[in-house]
Design an enzyme around this catalytic site. Structure first.
Site, PDB file in Angstrom:
ATOM      1  N   SER A   1       0.855  -1.183   0.000  1.00 21.36           N
ATOM      2  CA  SER A   1       0.000   0.000   0.000  1.00 21.36           C
ATOM      3  C   SER A   1       0.892   1.234   0.000  1.00 21.36           C
ATOM      4  O   SER A   1       2.033   1.186   0.474  1.00 21.36           O
ATOM      5  CB  SER A   1      -0.888   0.019   1.251  1.00 21.36           C
ATOM      6  OG  SER A   1      -1.514   1.275   1.426  1.00 21.36           O
TER       7      SER A   1
ATOM      8  N   TYR B   1      -1.386  -0.459  10.143  1.00 18.68           N
ATOM      9  CA  TYR B   1      -1.396  -0.726   8.702  1.00 18.68           C
ATOM     10  C   TYR B   1      -0.120  -0.244   8.020  1.00 18.68           C
ATOM     11  O   TYR B   1       0.507  -1.002   7.266  1.00 18.68           O
ATOM     12  CB  TYR B   1      -2.636  -0.072   8.081  1.00 18.68           C
ATOM     13  CG  TYR B   1      -2.961  -0.518   6.684  1.00 18.68           C
ATOM     14  CD1 TYR B   1      -3.468  -1.800   6.444  1.00 18.68           C
ATOM     15  CD2 TYR B   1      -2.797   0.334   5.597  1.00 18.68           C
ATOM     16  CE1 TYR B   1      -3.790  -2.210   5.159  1.00 18.68           C
ATOM     17  CE2 TYR B   1      -3.120  -0.065   4.317  1.00 18.68           C
ATOM     18  CZ  TYR B   1      -3.618  -1.334   4.103  1.00 18.68           C
ATOM     19  OH  TYR B   1      -3.933  -1.737   2.822  1.00 18.68           O
TER      20      TYR B   1
END
Length: 246
Positions: A137, A150
């Site tokens: 990501s 994350y």
């Protein structure tokens, strides 16, 4: 340039919906035998029926490492592994405890490492080249308040990509990451319907919009095929320019 994947098998984890499903659809469209993955067989069967081509499915939980390795070994020769399974926990430093962080690392990093070892070892034994593609990501390169785990997990996945590329390169196995930006998937449906978030995105990205889920497929097809045979250890941002726009 031939982007055909005829005769190759691709396992895409976490592929019942969203970006995973679109990656699987893209791989099938260029001739790969595609194996979808998720935890529920009925959901997988419905997803497989949506995709034209040679599409199968394997129901297993990637965090159950023994079950995952056993399932992957039962698929026969896997030439392309897409480690896409992810988990979101939007909490900040004051709330997120270490057990939740470990959970994120188990889902995003340990599962990818375990499956990569299984697939790579079988490729090496067979004397075949292969492709491992980790879905990272842009958050692996950025930071945001109130969202600790994350970015940590995705940065670790990018590090795993580079480490595996170094180890597996001599065997003709390339390892790369794809780093999606903001895509209007089911997971982001609430944000995508928020005018303030969309306005922020319009000013923050070079293309000024949400990504469409199907726009992820081209990057995966490219990295999975012969056109990317001399690319390894890299993280390719598919983000509309969010990491390059200041």
């Amino acid at each position: 340039m031939d982007f055909s994947l005829n005769g190759r098998t691709a396992l895409v984890t976490g592929s019942v919906r969203g970006l995973g499903l679109e990656m699987a659809r893209g791989l099938a469209s260029v001739g790969a035998r595609v194996v979808l993955n998720g935890r529920d067989a009925d959901t997988l069967s419905a997803a497989a029926s949506e995709i034209p081509g040679h599409v199968e499915y394997a129901a297993f939980d990637v965090t159950d490492l023994d079950a995952a390795r056993s399932a992957a070994a039962g698929l026969g020769q896997v030439d392309i592994l897409v480690n896409n399974v992810g988990h979101r926990d939007r909490r900040g430093f004051g709330v997120l405890d270490s057990s939740a962080l470990r959970r994120m690392l188990d889902v995003h990093v340990a599962s990818a490492y375990s499956l990569s070892r299984c697939v790579a070892q079988r490729l090496i034994e067979a004397g075949r080249s292969g492709r491992i593609i980790n879905v990272s990501s842009v958050m692996g390169q950025l930071g945001r308040t109130g969202d600790v785990a994350y970015p940590v997990a995705k940065a670790a996945l990018d590090g795993l990509t580079r480490a595996l590329a170094a180890d597996l390169g001599p065997h003709g196995i390339t390892v790369n990451s794809i780093a999606p930006g903001t895509f209007a998937t089911e997971v982001n449906a609430e944000l995508a319907s928020d005018p303030q978030w969309t306005d922020w995105l319009r000013s923050r990205t070079a293309l000024g919009r949400w990504g469409r889920p199907e726009e992820i497929a081209g990057a995966v097809v490219f990295l999975a095929g012969d056109a990317a045979s001399f690319i390894t250890g890299q993280t390719l941002a598919v983000d509309g320019g969010i990491t390059t726009t200041f």
